[in-house]
Scaffold this motif. Structure first.
Motif, PDB file in Angstrom:
ATOM      1  N   HIS A 187       0.836  -1.202   0.000  1.00 16.07           N
ATOM      2  CA  HIS A 187       0.000   0.000   0.000  1.00 16.07           C
ATOM      3  C   HIS A 187       0.872   1.254   0.000  1.00 16.07           C
ATOM      4  O   HIS A 187       0.663   2.182  -0.790  1.00 16.07           O
ATOM      5  CB  HIS A 187      -0.905  -0.046   1.237  1.00 16.07           C
ATOM      6  N   ARG A 214       1.379   4.021  -3.057  1.00 24.31           N
ATOM      7  CA  ARG A 214       1.139   5.442  -2.755  1.00 24.31           C
ATOM      8  C   ARG A 214       2.360   6.280  -3.136  1.00 24.31           C
ATOM      9  O   ARG A 214       2.235   7.345  -3.747  1.00 24.31           O
ATOM     10  CB  ARG A 214       0.798   5.622  -1.279  1.00 24.31           C
ATOM     11  N   GLN A 215       3.565   5.806  -2.811  1.00 22.89           N
ATOM     12  CA  GLN A 215       4.784   6.548  -3.136  1.00 22.89           C
ATOM     13  C   GLN A 215       4.992   6.639  -4.643  1.00 22.89           C
ATOM     14  O   GLN A 215       5.406   7.684  -5.158  1.00 22.89           O
ATOM     15  CB  GLN A 215       6.000   5.903  -2.459  1.00 22.89           C
ATOM     16  N   TYR A 239       2.591   9.176  -5.976  1.00 23.71           N
ATOM     17  CA  TYR A 239       3.044  10.504  -5.577  1.00 23.71           C
ATOM     18  C   TYR A 239       4.106  11.016  -6.549  1.00 23.71           C
ATOM     19  O   TYR A 239       4.016  12.129  -7.059  1.00 23.71           O
ATOM     20  CB  TYR A 239       3.609  10.462  -4.152  1.00 23.71           C
ATOM     21  N   TYR A 266      -4.653   8.487  -5.320  1.00 24.49           N
ATOM     22  CA  TYR A 266      -3.594   8.773  -4.347  1.00 24.49           C
ATOM     23  C   TYR A 266      -4.172   9.407  -3.083  1.00 24.49           C
ATOM     24  O   TYR A 266      -3.905   8.966  -1.967  1.00 24.49           O
ATOM     25  CB  TYR A 266      -2.544   9.702  -4.969  1.00 24.49           C
ATOM     26  N   HIS A 267      -4.964  10.427  -3.260  1.00 27.46           N
ATOM     27  CA  HIS A 267      -5.448  11.218  -2.126  1.00 27.46           C
ATOM     28  C   HIS A 267      -6.548  10.509  -1.346  1.00 27.46           C
ATOM     29  O   HIS A 267      -6.483  10.422  -0.119  1.00 27.46           O
ATOM     30  CB  HIS A 267      -5.935  12.577  -2.630  1.00 27.46           C
ATOM     31  N   LEU A 290      -5.800   5.905  -1.258  1.00 30.02           N
ATOM     32  CA  LEU A 290      -4.556   5.486  -0.607  1.00 30.02           C
ATOM     33  C   LEU A 290      -4.177   6.391   0.557  1.00 30.02           C
ATOM     34  O   LEU A 290      -3.079   6.289   1.093  1.00 30.02           O
ATOM     35  CB  LEU A 290      -3.413   5.440  -1.632  1.00 30.02           C
ATOM     36  N   GLY A 321      -3.367   9.521   0.766  1.00 25.04           N
ATOM     37  CA  GLY A 321      -2.209  10.388   0.565  1.00 25.04           C
ATOM     38  C   GLY A 321      -2.414  11.717   1.275  1.00 25.04           C
ATOM     39  O   GLY A 321      -3.527  12.113   1.598  1.00 25.04           O
TER      40      GLY A 321
END
Length: 88
Positions: free
Chosen positions: A35, A39-40, A43, A74-75, A78, A80
């Motif tokens: 996960h 996400r990284q 990003y 992402y936001h 996940l 973010g």
């Protein structure tokens, strides 16, 4: 019946339960790592693309739609942080 009592008293059951919880913990840690990795990666991709589109002062509607979709995943999905909001 005596065998069951002997098993319970010998600690075999507690070892079995401990092993099961260990497996569950390891799977969760692996899932959390995947996960965080996804996400990284998102990003970095959003940041790089966003900066490129800003520098070029141009973006196609298809690329914008893809960027918005990536940022939403992402936001929202996940969890973010808000660091990419200024790029968006």
């Amino acid at each position: 019946m005596e065998i069951i009592v002997a098993i319970l008293g010998s600690g075999a059951l507690s070892a079995l339960i401990s092993g099961i919880f260990g497996i569950i913990r390891d799977r969760k840690a692996k899932k959390d790592g995947v996960h965080a990795g996804v996400r990284q990666l998102l990003y970095d991709k959003i940041k790089c693309l966003g900066r490129r589109y800003i520098a070029e002062n141009e973006i196609t509607s298809e690329d914008l739609e893809d960027l918005i979709d990536m940022h939403k995943i992402y936001h929202d999905d996940l969890a973010g942080n808000g660091y990419l909001d200024h790029v968006m």
